[in-house]
Design a protein around this motif. Structure first.
Motif, PDB file in Angstrom:
ATOM      1  N   ASN A  92       0.840  -1.206   0.000  1.00 41.42           N
ATOM      2  CA  ASN A  92       0.000   0.000   0.000  1.00 41.42           C
ATOM      3  C   ASN A  92       0.872   1.252   0.000  1.00 41.42           C
ATOM      4  OD1 ASN A  92      -2.136  -1.807   0.249  1.00 41.42           O
ATOM      5  ND2 ASN A  92      -2.306  -1.538   2.461  1.00 41.42           N
ATOM      6  N   PRO A  93       1.668   1.439  -1.050  1.00 43.35           N
ATOM      7  CA  PRO A  93       2.666   2.513  -1.057  1.00 43.35           C
ATOM      8  C   PRO A  93       2.071   3.899  -0.918  1.00 43.35           C
ATOM      9  CG  PRO A  93       2.401   1.584  -3.253  1.00 43.35           C
ATOM     10  CD  PRO A  93       1.647   0.688  -2.322  1.00 43.35           C
ATOM     11  N   LEU A  94       2.793   4.756  -0.212  1.00 41.48           N
ATOM     12  CA  LEU A  94       2.390   6.141  -0.005  1.00 41.48           C
ATOM     13  C   LEU A  94       3.119   7.097  -0.942  1.00 41.48           C
ATOM     14  CD1 LEU A  94       2.300   6.183   3.902  1.00 41.48           C
ATOM     15  CD2 LEU A  94       0.402   5.879   2.303  1.00 41.48           C
ATOM     16  N   LEU A  95       3.988   6.565  -1.768  1.00 39.98           N
ATOM     17  CA  LEU A  95       4.690   7.384  -2.756  1.00 39.98           C
ATOM     18  C   LEU A  95       4.526   6.775  -4.143  1.00 39.98           C
ATOM     19  CD1 LEU A  95       7.997   8.204  -0.842  1.00 39.98           C
ATOM     20  CD2 LEU A  95       6.285   9.855  -1.610  1.00 39.98           C
ATOM     21  N   PRO A  96       4.222   7.589  -5.139  1.00 40.61           N
ATOM     22  CA  PRO A  96       4.084   7.081  -6.507  1.00 40.61           C
ATOM     23  C   PRO A  96       5.443   6.761  -7.112  1.00 40.61           C
ATOM     24  CG  PRO A  96       3.856   9.455  -6.480  1.00 40.61           C
ATOM     25  CD  PRO A  96       3.981   9.032  -5.044  1.00 40.61           C
ATOM     26  N   ARG A  97       5.444   5.944  -8.151  1.00 39.37           N
ATOM     27  CA  ARG A  97       6.701   5.609  -8.831  1.00 39.37           C
ATOM     28  C   ARG A  97       7.179   6.749  -9.720  1.00 39.37           C
ATOM     29  NH1 ARG A  97       6.377  -0.764 -10.716  1.00 39.37           N
ATOM     30  NH2 ARG A  97       6.131  -1.639  -8.595  1.00 39.37           N
ATOM     31  N   ASP A  98       6.248   7.471 -10.309  1.00 38.26           N
ATOM     32  CA  ASP A  98       6.602   8.589 -11.181  1.00 38.26           C
ATOM     33  C   ASP A  98       7.367   9.650 -10.379  1.00 38.26           C
ATOM     34  OD1 ASP A  98       5.898  10.150 -13.868  1.00 38.26           O
ATOM     35  OD2 ASP A  98       5.591  11.516 -12.178  1.00 38.26           O
ATOM     36  N   ILE A  99       8.574  10.002 -10.840  1.00 39.46           N
ATOM     37  CA  ILE A  99       9.433  10.861 -10.020  1.00 39.46           C
ATOM     38  C   ILE A  99       8.890  12.291  -9.917  1.00 39.46           C
ATOM     39  CG2 ILE A  99      11.510   9.500 -10.386  1.00 39.46           C
ATOM     40  CD1 ILE A  99      12.432  11.598 -12.419  1.00 39.46           C
ATOM     41  N   ASP A 167      -5.566   9.755  -8.621  1.00 35.54           N
ATOM     42  CA  ASP A 167      -6.697   8.959  -8.151  1.00 35.54           C
ATOM     43  C   ASP A 167      -6.312   7.926  -7.113  1.00 35.54           C
ATOM     44  OD1 ASP A 167      -8.502  10.335  -9.766  1.00 35.54           O
ATOM     45  OD2 ASP A 167      -8.074   9.043 -11.489  1.00 35.54           O
ATOM     46  N   GLU A 168      -5.120   8.043  -6.545  1.00 37.28           N
ATOM     47  CA  GLU A 168      -4.686   7.193  -5.453  1.00 37.28           C
ATOM     48  C   GLU A 168      -4.247   8.066  -4.279  1.00 37.28           C
ATOM     49  OE1 GLU A 168      -2.283   3.534  -6.667  1.00 37.28           O
ATOM     50  OE2 GLU A 168      -2.037   4.819  -8.427  1.00 37.28           O
ATOM     51  N   VAL A 169      -4.422   7.536  -3.087  1.00 40.11           N
ATOM     52  CA  VAL A 169      -3.994   8.244  -1.883  1.00 40.11           C
ATOM     53  C   VAL A 169      -2.485   8.115  -1.746  1.00 40.11           C
ATOM     54  CG1 VAL A 169      -4.109   8.295   0.641  1.00 40.11           C
ATOM     55  CG2 VAL A 169      -6.182   7.909  -0.703  1.00 40.11           C
ATOM     56  N   PHE A 170      -1.822   9.258  -1.589  1.00 37.58           N
ATOM     57  CA  PHE A 170      -0.377   9.252  -1.425  1.00 37.58           C
ATOM     58  C   PHE A 170       0.029  10.163  -0.260  1.00 37.58           C
ATOM     59  CE2 PHE A 170      -0.179   7.992  -6.085  1.00 37.58           C
ATOM     60  CZ  PHE A 170       0.317   6.705  -5.841  1.00 37.58           C
TER      61      PHE A 170
END
Length: 223
Positions: A92-99, A167-170
């Protein structure tokens, strides 16, 4: 909190030292809930200055909440705690992969944790009340929050979806939700100037992980 806990499966028992109204504690509770990590909550009453007790200062020499104990690891500062949780419990990652999107998340979190929250916290407001006057506490806090919110509106305007950066919680959402709660509940900020943040605030109220972390839902809450 989720029924299954990765921390328990790994043999660790998480303990969070928290104060119900602390926005820094609030954001860590959200992160723990989003990751489905069970934890024992140890209330620290800031109004009774329990954060200044010798026992607590052994955990956090700065004398503030939150503090997370994970086995032999003791981490204080909410930003450090959340990044620790992200590294150790990457589900359930809190950081996106896109830099680029990741950088926006860090920027939004930093505006809250560096530009807004320290300048409207209990210690500083009490100092202003003593040195300047009690009637100056609220106007000061409101000016600090509005300045930060204006920056956040500009930062997020091209990146929001359902949540702050899509659209995702980060991470940005984890930091924004407690600050928006404080703006509405404690500091009487008129939010018509901040349409993006107002919409996000309503969205966060629909998420169980956020609802469970609300100050009024904590065992040490004073109603």
């Amino acid at each position: 909190m989720a029924n299954a806990s990765v921390a328990e499966e790994e043999g660790n028992k998480l303990t969070l030292y928290s104060y119900w109204r602390s926005s820094c504690s609030f954001r860590v509770r959200i992160a723990l809930n989003l990751k489905g990590l069970k934890y024992d909550l140890k209330p620290v009453n800031l109004l009774k200055e329990e954060q200044s007790s010798p026992e607590f200062l052994q955990l956090n020499p700065i004398g503030c909440v939150p503090v997370l104990v994970d086995g032999h690891a003791v981490i204080y500062d909410s930003f450090a705690i959340i990044l620790y949780l992200e590294d150790k419990y990457p589900h359930n990652p809190l950081l996106p992969r896109d830099i680029h999107k990741r950088a926006i998340n860090f920027q939004a979190a930093s505006v809250v944790s560096s530009t807004i929250q320290p300048l409207q916290n209990l210690g500083l407001l009490n100092y202003i009340g003593e040195k300047v006057g009690p009637d100056e506490k609220l106007p000061w806090a409101q000016s600090v929050i509005r300045r930060g919110f204006r920056a956040l509106e500009m930062l997020l305007k091209d990146h929001t979806g359902r949540y702050a950066t899509g659209d995702e919680v980060f991470l940005a959402d984890v930091f924004l939700a407690p600050q928006l709660y404080s703006a509405f509940k404690r500091f009487n900020i008129q939010m018509n100037e901040f349409p993006i943040l107002s919409r996000l605030h309503e969205t966060y109220n629909e998420i169980p992980a956020f609802q469970e972390a609300l100050p009024e839902n904590q065992p040490d809450a004073v109603h």
